[in-house]
Design an enzyme around this catalytic site. Structure first.
Site, PDB file in Angstrom:
ATOM      1  N   GLU A  33       0.865  -1.185   0.000  1.00 18.90           N
ATOM      2  CA  GLU A  33       0.000   0.000   0.000  1.00 18.90           C
ATOM      3  C   GLU A  33       0.895   1.227   0.000  1.00 18.90           C
ATOM      4  O   GLU A  33       1.889   1.283   0.728  1.00 18.90           O
ATOM      5  CB  GLU A  33      -0.897  -0.014   1.245  1.00 18.90           C
ATOM      6  CG  GLU A  33      -1.943   1.104   1.283  1.00 18.90           C
ATOM      7  CD  GLU A  33      -1.469   2.371   1.983  1.00 18.90           C
ATOM      8  OE1 GLU A  33      -2.191   3.389   1.904  1.00 18.90           O
ATOM      9  OE2 GLU A  33      -0.368   2.382   2.587  1.00 18.90           O
ATOM     10  N   HIS A  48       2.797  10.348   1.921  1.00 22.67           N
ATOM     11  CA  HIS A  48       1.486  10.268   2.585  1.00 22.67           C
ATOM     12  C   HIS A  48       0.890  11.637   2.886  1.00 22.67           C
ATOM     13  O   HIS A  48      -0.272  11.907   2.595  1.00 22.67           O
ATOM     14  CB  HIS A  48       1.598   9.479   3.885  1.00 22.67           C
ATOM     15  CG  HIS A  48       0.312   9.410   4.661  1.00 22.67           C
ATOM     16  ND1 HIS A  48      -0.055  10.366   5.601  1.00 22.67           N
ATOM     17  CD2 HIS A  48      -0.702   8.514   4.624  1.00 22.67           C
ATOM     18  CE1 HIS A  48      -1.228  10.054   6.102  1.00 22.67           C
ATOM     19  NE2 HIS A  48      -1.655   8.942   5.534  1.00 22.67           N
ATOM     20  N   GLU A 110      -3.238   4.666  -2.856  1.00 24.60           N
ATOM     21  CA  GLU A 110      -4.224   5.548  -2.238  1.00 24.60           C
ATOM     22  C   GLU A 110      -4.028   6.968  -2.760  1.00 24.60           C
ATOM     23  O   GLU A 110      -2.955   7.557  -2.603  1.00 24.60           O
ATOM     24  CB  GLU A 110      -4.124   5.539  -0.717  1.00 24.60           C
ATOM     25  CG  GLU A 110      -5.172   6.452  -0.081  1.00 24.60           C
ATOM     26  CD  GLU A 110      -5.152   6.498   1.432  1.00 24.60           C
ATOM     27  OE1 GLU A 110      -5.742   7.437   1.993  1.00 24.60           O
ATOM     28  OE2 GLU A 110      -4.547   5.603   2.047  1.00 24.60           O
TER      29      GLU A 110
END
Length: 237
Positions: A33, A48, A110
């Site tokens: 991920e 992130h 993501e």
């Protein structure tokens, strides 16, 4: 139950770096991920936070850096001095790496676009996935349901996992609106009645971020298809 390395092997290496991804692969994970943002000049990069402050020696928003400026930042020393040479990767760099691996693994990308809107992020991302012919190895996820709807309109079959935090009765309907194949939820959701409903209705469950091996049996009983963890080695023993 598959094991995904959350931001790579982030429990022991600086998150979202090529080193963390390689160490996760070496450990034998089924998937990785990672998170993407976009630079001022439109490069999709793997980081992130919207700001670079926490995981690099820089200050400011990713969107305000040119890619060549971002590459100068140290993305490892915050974790430990011995990782000082790590950099913020471009997603293209990760895609090239995945394409050349001996063993196929899944990549959960993501899209971090629920705070900042990155124009055309979905189009650029899907174009890149197509260029590397990785459609069967990629899962797209986001807390931004409009982004996932856009991704579905652009690509009728790419795997989508809608992201939710906590227990929401809207999780299943929202997943179905974007024709998602999976729901990515936390421990509360996947062990709830809503989680059971999702499985009964044909949706895969992936759970984030689990670092306690004691809950493995419960997750297997809940028919969770993949577990995301910072310490993949502990679940692959």
């Amino acid at each position: 139950m598959e094991i995904y390395a959350h931001r790579g092997f982030s429990g022991e290496y600086p998150e979202n770096t090529m080193l963390a991804f390689q160490k996760a692969y070496d450990a034998g994970v089924d998937g990785i991920e990672l998170d993407v943002q976009m630079t001022k000049d439109g490069e999709i990069v793997v980081i992130h936070d919207e700001r670079v402050d926490r995981t690099t020696n820089g200050i400011g928003y990713v969107k305000d850096f040119l890619y060549k400026q971002l590459r100068l930042l140290d993305a490892g020393s915050w974790f430990h001095d011995r990782f000082a040479r790590q950099r913020v990767p471009a997603l293209m760099e990760v895609m090239e790496w995945v394409q050349n691996l001996d063993k196929k693994i899944m990549i959960n990308i993501e899209l971090k676009n629920n705070v900042i809107d990155y124009p055309h992020l979905e189009e650029k991302l899907l174009k890149m996935i197509g260029q590397f012919q990785l459609e069967k190895q990629v899962v797209l996820s986001s807390f931004n349901i409009c982004s996932m709807l856009k991704a579905r309109r652009l690509h009728p079959s790419i795997e989508i996992g809608t992201l939710f935090e906590g227990i929401h009765e809207s999780a299943i309907p929202k997943a179905k609106v974007v024709d998602a194949q999976a729901i990515h939820g936390d421990l509360l959701f996947v062990l709830s009645s809503e989680g059971r409903k999702a499985v009964a209705q044909g949706l895969k469950l992936r759970v984030y971020t689990v670092n306690d091996t004691k809950v493995t049996a419960m997750l297997q009983d809940a028919e969770v298809s993949a577990l995301m963890t910072d310490f993949p080695n502990e679940f692959l023993m």
